[in-house]
Design a protein around this motif. Sequence first.
Motif, PDB file in Angstrom:
ATOM      1  N   CYS A 111       5.149  -0.847  11.332  1.00 47.66           N
ATOM      2  CA  CYS A 111       4.508  -0.832  10.023  1.00 47.66           C
ATOM      3  C   CYS A 111       4.445   0.607   9.499  1.00 47.66           C
ATOM      4  O   CYS A 111       4.057   1.517  10.238  1.00 47.66           O
ATOM      5  CB  CYS A 111       3.110  -1.432  10.159  1.00 47.66           C
ATOM      6  SG  CYS A 111       2.131  -1.374   8.658  1.00 47.66           S
ATOM      7  N   ILE A 151       2.770   3.038   6.653  1.00 46.71           N
ATOM      8  CA  ILE A 151       1.677   3.164   5.682  1.00 46.71           C
ATOM      9  C   ILE A 151       1.824   4.487   4.938  1.00 46.71           C
ATOM     10  O   ILE A 151       1.956   5.545   5.561  1.00 46.71           O
ATOM     11  CB  ILE A 151       0.297   3.115   6.380  1.00 46.71           C
ATOM     12  CG1 ILE A 151       0.141   1.820   7.179  1.00 46.71           C
ATOM     13  CG2 ILE A 151      -0.822   3.262   5.372  1.00 46.71           C
ATOM     14  CD1 ILE A 151       0.072   0.585   6.342  1.00 46.71           C
ATOM     15  N   LYS A 152       1.781   4.397   3.614  1.00 49.14           N
ATOM     16  CA  LYS A 152       1.834   5.608   2.788  1.00 49.14           C
ATOM     17  C   LYS A 152       0.778   5.516   1.699  1.00 49.14           C
ATOM     18  O   LYS A 152       0.659   4.482   1.037  1.00 49.14           O
ATOM     19  CB  LYS A 152       3.229   5.771   2.154  1.00 49.14           C
ATOM     20  CG  LYS A 152       4.332   6.041   3.163  1.00 49.14           C
ATOM     21  CD  LYS A 152       5.682   6.237   2.483  1.00 49.14           C
ATOM     22  CE  LYS A 152       6.772   6.509   3.522  1.00 49.14           C
ATOM     23  NZ  LYS A 152       8.102   6.711   2.891  1.00 49.14           N
ATOM     24  N   ASP A 153       0.012   6.585   1.570  1.00 45.41           N
ATOM     25  CA  ASP A 153      -1.059   6.639   0.567  1.00 45.41           C
ATOM     26  C   ASP A 153      -2.017   5.448   0.706  1.00 45.41           C
ATOM     27  O   ASP A 153      -2.493   4.880  -0.284  1.00 45.41           O
ATOM     28  CB  ASP A 153      -0.472   6.673  -0.852  1.00 45.41           C
ATOM     29  CG  ASP A 153       0.374   7.914  -1.103  1.00 45.41           C
ATOM     30  OD1 ASP A 153       0.022   8.979  -0.566  1.00 45.41           O
ATOM     31  OD2 ASP A 153       1.400   7.804  -1.815  1.00 45.41           O
ATOM     32  N   GLY A 154      -2.258   5.053   1.943  1.00 43.07           N
ATOM     33  CA  GLY A 154      -3.229   3.988   2.204  1.00 43.07           C
ATOM     34  C   GLY A 154      -2.726   2.588   1.937  1.00 43.07           C
ATOM     35  O   GLY A 154      -3.512   1.628   2.008  1.00 43.07           O
ATOM     36  N   GLU A 155      -1.438   2.427   1.657  1.00 45.69           N
ATOM     37  CA  GLU A 155      -0.879   1.104   1.355  1.00 45.69           C
ATOM     38  C   GLU A 155       0.341   0.838   2.236  1.00 45.69           C
ATOM     39  O   GLU A 155       1.019   1.766   2.682  1.00 45.69           O
ATOM     40  CB  GLU A 155      -0.476   1.007  -0.126  1.00 45.69           C
ATOM     41  CG  GLU A 155      -1.622   1.214  -1.105  1.00 45.69           C
ATOM     42  CD  GLU A 155      -2.672   0.123  -1.017  1.00 45.69           C
ATOM     43  OE1 GLU A 155      -2.321  -0.997  -0.596  1.00 45.69           O
ATOM     44  OE2 GLU A 155      -3.837   0.391  -1.364  1.00 45.69           O
ATOM     45  N   ALA A 156       0.604  -0.451   2.473  1.00 48.59           N
ATOM     46  CA  ALA A 156       1.782  -0.834   3.244  1.00 48.59           C
ATOM     47  C   ALA A 156       3.036  -0.491   2.447  1.00 48.59           C
ATOM     48  O   ALA A 156       3.198  -0.918   1.302  1.00 48.59           O
ATOM     49  CB  ALA A 156       1.743  -2.325   3.556  1.00 48.59           C
ATOM     50  N   ALA A 157       3.927   0.308   3.044  1.00 51.42           N
ATOM     51  CA  ALA A 157       5.126   0.749   2.341  1.00 51.42           C
ATOM     52  C   ALA A 157       6.399   0.183   2.955  1.00 51.42           C
ATOM     53  O   ALA A 157       7.466   0.283   2.349  1.00 51.42           O
ATOM     54  CB  ALA A 157       5.193   2.278   2.345  1.00 51.42           C
ATOM     55  N   TYR A 189       0.324  -7.614   3.620  1.00 52.26           N
ATOM     56  CA  TYR A 189       1.490  -7.420   2.742  1.00 52.26           C
ATOM     57  C   TYR A 189       2.556  -8.486   3.032  1.00 52.26           C
ATOM     58  O   TYR A 189       3.138  -9.069   2.111  1.00 52.26           O
ATOM     59  CB  TYR A 189       2.053  -6.017   2.969  1.00 52.26           C
ATOM     60  CG  TYR A 189       3.344  -5.730   2.236  1.00 52.26           C
ATOM     61  CD1 TYR A 189       3.340  -5.262   0.937  1.00 52.26           C
ATOM     62  CD2 TYR A 189       4.574  -5.926   2.876  1.00 52.26           C
ATOM     63  CE1 TYR A 189       4.538  -4.999   0.263  1.00 52.26           C
ATOM     64  CE2 TYR A 189       5.765  -5.664   2.213  1.00 52.26           C
ATOM     65  CZ  TYR A 189       5.741  -5.199   0.906  1.00 52.26           C
ATOM     66  OH  TYR A 189       6.928  -4.948   0.251  1.00 52.26           O
ATOM     67  N   LYS A 244      -3.207  -4.115   6.931  1.00 55.50           N
ATOM     68  CA  LYS A 244      -2.606  -4.005   5.596  1.00 55.50           C
ATOM     69  C   LYS A 244      -1.159  -4.493   5.600  1.00 55.50           C
ATOM     70  O   LYS A 244      -0.707  -5.148   4.657  1.00 55.50           O
ATOM     71  CB  LYS A 244      -2.690  -2.562   5.107  1.00 55.50           C
ATOM     72  CG  LYS A 244      -4.102  -2.140   4.711  1.00 55.50           C
ATOM     73  CD  LYS A 244      -4.155  -0.687   4.284  1.00 55.50           C
ATOM     74  CE  LYS A 244      -5.573  -0.313   3.835  1.00 55.50           C
ATOM     75  NZ  LYS A 244      -5.671   1.122   3.469  1.00 55.50           N
ATOM     76  N   CYS A 245      -0.417  -4.192   6.661  1.00 55.20           N
ATOM     77  CA  CYS A 245       0.973  -4.630   6.721  1.00 55.20           C
ATOM     78  C   CYS A 245       1.071  -6.146   6.895  1.00 55.20           C
ATOM     79  O   CYS A 245       1.951  -6.777   6.309  1.00 55.20           O
ATOM     80  CB  CYS A 245       1.691  -3.920   7.854  1.00 55.20           C
ATOM     81  SG  CYS A 245       2.185  -2.228   7.431  1.00 55.20           S
ATOM     82  N   ASP A 251      -6.475  -0.535  10.781  1.00 58.15           N
ATOM     83  CA  ASP A 251      -6.495  -0.739   9.332  1.00 58.15           C
ATOM     84  C   ASP A 251      -5.074  -0.823   8.775  1.00 58.15           C
ATOM     85  O   ASP A 251      -4.766  -1.679   7.925  1.00 58.15           O
ATOM     86  CB  ASP A 251      -7.269   0.395   8.664  1.00 58.15           C
ATOM     87  CG  ASP A 251      -7.340   0.231   7.159  1.00 58.15           C
ATOM     88  OD1 ASP A 251      -7.988  -0.735   6.701  1.00 58.15           O
ATOM     89  OD2 ASP A 251      -6.742   1.046   6.431  1.00 58.15           O
TER      90      ASP A 251
END
Length: 314
Positions: A192, A194-200, A137, A133-134, A129
């Motif tokens: 990649c 991921i922070k708080d469920g989002e690509a950072a 992004y 997301k990355c 997952d």
Amino acid sequence: MNEEQKQQVTGTSGDFEEQMRELLAEDANTIRPAPVPYPAIRRRGTIERRRRVAAAGATLVVLAAMPVGAYALADRDAGRNTVASTPSGATPRTSATPTPTPSASPAGPARPATEHQLLDGITFEQAVDGLKKCLAYDQSHTSGADSRPDLGAAKDYRIILAMNSTGDSNAPGDGMFVVAVKEQPRQTRLICNIKDGEAAGLSTSVGSDDVPGAGPVMADINGGKLYQQSILDRGNWKLPFRWGVIGTVEPSVARVTVSYGGATSQAALDHGWFVASGVLNQQVTLAPRIKGYDADSKLVYDSDKDKYYEKRLP
């Protein structure tokens, strides 16, 4: 005799007999039909037979040019298919029932070679997952005029590492690192975050890192973010600190070890890549030391002797 003949009879008696013969001859020719022209009839019959034989031969040539069963009988009902004829005495061919194929596994990234490459309770599904997301992004932040190569789809990758990430002054907030690689159409490695469920954050490397004179083991030149915190926090790292080291290995290498902060970890070998990890409980200034061994446990690589390897942390 008709009137003309009767008139011809009248005349001298000396001529009567001769005239009578001529008249009788004329009557005979009138009564008897002319002989049948047998040569003409025979010639006409021969021509007719030849014509029929020629026509029959042409028909045979046409039939010989058409293979048996190649013609079709048209159905009178509009919209229905035509059915090919079957030669007399032949067994009709039945269509074979297709053998059901097993359902293919869902498309997605390949799993790491060992379960020890999924750390800190991170599941493979969570890693997949994060990878998706990355990539999404990256797609959303790539313009048409951007010269960066397309990173492709998640299904093309192999996940080789997933672990917790520690926030620092440059990138606050803890999260998760997912490292994935692919070989085609070009070798690609991405890290990649991921922070708080989002690509950072996303770090990519496309193409081989090989350099002239490089050894059989080579650390990823952009993998430093996995084993160090920001230069802004030098001497003030957040501890404990989960670290990781990745790189490539040649087939001749059978074992790789990584020493960092006084502890040594055995690396996993995964399709031409090595992956090592550990937990740091003290501040360090030296980079991880990497060693490679062949099947006979002979040392074939030492990062301390690699002129391309940065041995101290910035």
